[in-house]
Design a protein around this motif. Structure first.
Motif, mmCIF file in Angstrom:
data_model
loop_
_atom_site.group_PDB
_atom_site.id
_atom_site.type_symbol
_atom_site.label_atom_id
_atom_site.label_comp_id
_atom_site.label_asym_id
_atom_site.label_seq_id
_atom_site.Cartn_x
_atom_site.Cartn_y
_atom_site.Cartn_z
ATOM 1 N N PRO A 88 63.530 -19.836 60.207
ATOM 2 C CA PRO A 88 64.977 -19.605 60.261
ATOM 3 C C PRO A 88 65.611 -19.756 58.886
ATOM 4 N N TYR A 92 71.107 -15.293 58.283
ATOM 5 C CA TYR A 92 70.332 -14.177 58.825
ATOM 6 C C TYR A 92 70.426 -14.215 60.346
ATOM 7 N N GLY A 93 70.863 -13.104 60.944
ATOM 8 C CA GLY A 93 71.093 -13.099 62.381
ATOM 9 C C GLY A 93 70.479 -11.901 63.078
ATOM 10 N N LEU A 94 70.800 -11.756 64.349
ATOM 11 C CA LEU A 94 70.203 -10.697 65.169
ATOM 12 C C LEU A 94 70.893 -9.352 64.974
ATOM 13 N N ALA A 96 72.725 -7.728 62.052
ATOM 14 C CA ALA A 96 73.087 -7.942 60.650
ATOM 15 C C ALA A 96 74.243 -7.074 60.180
ATOM 16 N N ALA A 295 67.454 -11.459 61.010
ATOM 17 C CA ALA A 295 66.504 -12.557 61.182
ATOM 18 C C ALA A 295 65.076 -12.036 61.088
#
Length: 339
Positions: A88, A92-94, A96, A295
């Motif tokens: 992680p 940064y995510g699901l 973006a 991510a």
């Protein structure tokens, strides 16, 4: 004795085209990929967890362009699942780039004035580890569902939409018939002026550019731009050149967009070679994207200061038309943000 009546005849299976067979023959096992390249010693670096989350898929023709025995090959780095993906990283995510907030219908995304993007399919011939849609809910958000009806109705009802973009996944993973079904439905909309197709298949699976596809392209009633996606000059070979020539002969304008990736193309020599090799194949550089912060992709990031320095060095070396625009996509912006 009366012979038994023959049973009902089974329909003959549909023939498998060359590109569909190449798709099915793609490498899906990371360790097989390493064995093909003589890199079995790297098997310990493979992340089974990352491969389970986002499976490896790479056409064998693309594997053939990788350098045998080179653990730092820039094409291999784009597809090999590593432990880095499972760490992680803040920021940064699901989603973006804000696809979810820009959704206006099933598989329809409208971020910018005058354009509607259709997520045509979730299928792709290659799974790039930095893909900004690696977590996208394709099962629920595909515009081709229900014969494109919802997407076409939305575009018909919005007179401000002048350009339709086909994205995915990869829209050219759809059959020629399915693509024609969409453009036939769109053909009666008077305010449409352009069609754009974003596809990696001409590069990673050039067999896809077959007679049926080029006939479809040549017959659509709008100017067509095909934006291919190549990140390194080594992605081009004679088969890719031939596929791109066929697209041009069908009337398509060709652009390339690349992503700036650490360990792949983050030096000026690699970027210059990419622009020059693409232009030799009839493709103009379009965008050089800073990494979308999805991510699993943080290990590919190049910081903005280095990105700007590389872009300045590229501009000092090449003619202006060979220098792509350095941009980042920011959720909520009305266009790509120049850096």
């Amino acid at each position: 004795m009366i012979p038994a009546a023959p049973g009902p005849r089974q329909p003959a299976p549909l023939p498998t085209s060359r590109w569909q067979q190449a798709w099915r023959d793609a490498v899906r096992d990371p360790r097989e990929l390493l064995a093909l390249l003589g890199l079995e010693a790297l098997a310990g670096r493979v992340s089974d967890a990352a491969a389970a989350q986002f499976p490896l898929r790479v056409p064998r023709g693309f594997v053939a362009r990788m350098r045998h025995g080179d653990p730092h090959d820039p094409l291999l780095r784009q597809v090999l699942p590593l432990d880095d993906e499972m760490r992680p990283v803040p920021g940064y995510g699901l989603d973006a780039v804000g696809d979810g907030a820009a959704r206006t219908g099933t598989g329809v995304i409208q971020k910018y004035r005058g354009r509607a993007l259709l997520v045509a399919t979730g299928s792709c011939a290659i799974n790039c580890r930095y893909c900004f849609r690696r977590h996208f809910p394709y099962a629920d958000e595909t515009a081709a569902r229900d014969g494109w009806r919802e997407a076409v109705d939305l575009i018909r009802d919005d007179a401000g939409v002048e350009e339709v973009l086909l994205s995915g996944g990869d829209p050219l993973s759809l059959s020629n018939g399915k693509l024609a079904e969409l453009t036939d439905a769109l053909a009666g909309i008077p305010h449409l002026r352009r069609l754009r197709i974003h596809s990696r298949l001409p590069v990673v699976l050039p067999e896809r550019i077959d007679d049926g596809l080029t006939a479809w392209l040549a017959g659509v009633p709008w100017p067509v731009t095909v934006v291919i996606h190549a990140n390194h000059a080594n992605e081009f070979d004679g088969t890719v050149d031939a596929a791109l020539r066929r697209l041009r002969d069908a009337g398509a304008h060709l652009l390339n967009q690349a992503v700036l990736l650490r360990g792949v193309n983050d030096d000026v020599d690699a970027l210059a070679a990419l622009s020059e090799r693409g232009f030799a194949a009839g493709v103009l550089p379009y965008y050089l994207h800073q990494l979308d912060r999805v991510a699993g992709a943080a290990h590919f990031e190049v910081d903005d200061a280095r990105a700007r320095a590389l872009h300045a060095a590229l501009a000092a070396r090449l003619s202006g038309y060979l220098v792509p625009r350095l941009v980042r996509e920011v959720a909520g912006d009305t266009g790509k943000r120049p850096l």
